[in-house]
Scaffold this motif. Structure first.
Motif, PDB file in Angstrom:
ATOM      1  N   ASN A   5     -54.950  -5.866  -8.145  1.00 12.50           N
ATOM      2  CA  ASN A   5     -53.795  -5.897  -7.250  1.00 12.50           C
ATOM      3  C   ASN A   5     -54.196  -6.276  -5.826  1.00 12.50           C
ATOM      4  O   ASN A   5     -53.382  -6.784  -5.065  1.00 12.50           O
ATOM      5  N   SER A   8     -54.138 -10.275  -4.261  1.00 15.08           N
ATOM      6  CA  SER A   8     -53.028 -10.906  -3.550  1.00 15.08           C
ATOM      7  C   SER A   8     -52.696 -10.200  -2.243  1.00 15.08           C
ATOM      8  O   SER A   8     -52.213 -10.821  -1.307  1.00 15.08           O
ATOM      9  N   THR A   9     -52.951  -8.886  -2.173  1.00 14.66           N
ATOM     10  CA  THR A   9     -52.572  -8.126  -0.976  1.00 14.66           C
ATOM     11  C   THR A   9     -53.682  -8.044   0.067  1.00 14.66           C
ATOM     12  O   THR A   9     -53.411  -8.067   1.269  1.00 14.66           O
TER      13      THR A   9
END
Length: 204
Positions: A5, A8-9
Motif C-alpha cells: 500500500n 502509491s502513498t
C-alpha cells in the motif's frame, strides 16, 4: 496493512522499510547459519546459507505475505541437532534474535552520533524498530520460533515434545493460526518493548 500500500502513498517509506526488512531478516538467518557452522554443523553451509546474500534467506511466500499482509517470514536455516548438541542448539537459536538486538544497538548509537537529518532519522528509527520487533517476536516461546528452541534446550523433555509437534503435518498452519488469533496481546507486548527502547535512546 501490507507494504504494498505504501508504493502509491509513500514510495520512499516503502523502499526504506523493504530494505530494512531485507537486511534484518538476512542477518537474522545468517546468524543462525554462521553459529551452527562454527559449532561444527556442515548443514547450513551445504545448503548455501552461510552468506549475507538475501536471495539465500528470503522466502518467496514469506516475502509476498510481508508485501500484502504486513506479516511474513524468512526461510528457516536447516540445522542438525546431532551435530551441535543440546547447548549448541540453544546458541544457534539465540543467535538470530541477538543479531537483531545488535543491529538495533548500532542504529541507536548512530542516532546519537550522526547529524539528525530527516533521512537519517527515518532510516535509523525504522531499522531500530524493525529489529526490536524481530528480536522480541522471535523470543516468544511458541513452536517454530527461536524462543521455543531456546526453551527446548533448557528443558529437554519439552524440547522433544516441541520437535514432535513441529514434525506434524500442518504444524506451520496451526502456529500461524495461533499467532493470528493472539496478534493483539503479541502486538501489545512488542509495542511496550519498542516504546521502552525508544525512551531508552531518547527518541520519545
Amino acid at each position: 496493512m501490507g507494504l504494498i500500500n505504501l508504493l502509491s502513498t509513500n514510495p520512499t517509506a516503502f523502499v526504506i522499510i523493504a530494505a530494512a526488512l531485507a537486511l534484518s531478516l538476512t542477518v537474522h538467518e545468517f546468524a543462525h547459519a554462521w553459529t551452527a557452522d562454527r559449532l561444527g554443523d556442515p548443514t547450513p553451509r551445504r545448503f548455501g546459507r552461510v552468506t549475507l546474500n538475501p536471495a539465500r534467506h528470503l522466502d518467496p511466500l514469506g516475502t509476498l505475505l510481508l508485501l500484502i499482509a504486513g506479516f511474513g517470514f524468512a526461510r528457516p536455516v536447516p540445522v542438525s541437532p546431532a551435530n551441535v548438541g543440546r547447548w549448541g542448539m540453544l546458541w544457534v537459536a539465540a543467535a538470530g534474535p541477538l543479531s537483531n538486538l545488535l543491529i538495533a544497538l548500532v542504529a541507536a548509537v548512530l542516532l546519537k552520533v550522526l547529524p539528525p537529518t530527516a533521512l537519517t532519522l527515518t532510516v535509523l528509527v525504522t531499522v531500530l524498530g524493525i529489529n526490536v520487533v524481530l528480536a522480541v517476536f522471535n523470543l516468544i516461546p511458541i513452536p517454530l520460533l527461536d524462543g521455543s528452541r531456546i526453551l527446548g534446550a533448557l528443558v529437554p523433555s519439552l524440547g522433544r515434545s516441541l520437535a514432535q509437534f513441529e514434525a506434524m503435518p500442518f504444524s506451520f498452519l496451526l502456529v500461524m493460526g495461533f499467532i493470528y488469533l493472539a496478534r493483539e496481546p503479541i502486538g501489545r507486548l512488542i509495542d511496550s518493548v519498542q516504546r521502552g527502547v525508544l525512551q531508552l535512546v531518547g527518541l520519545t
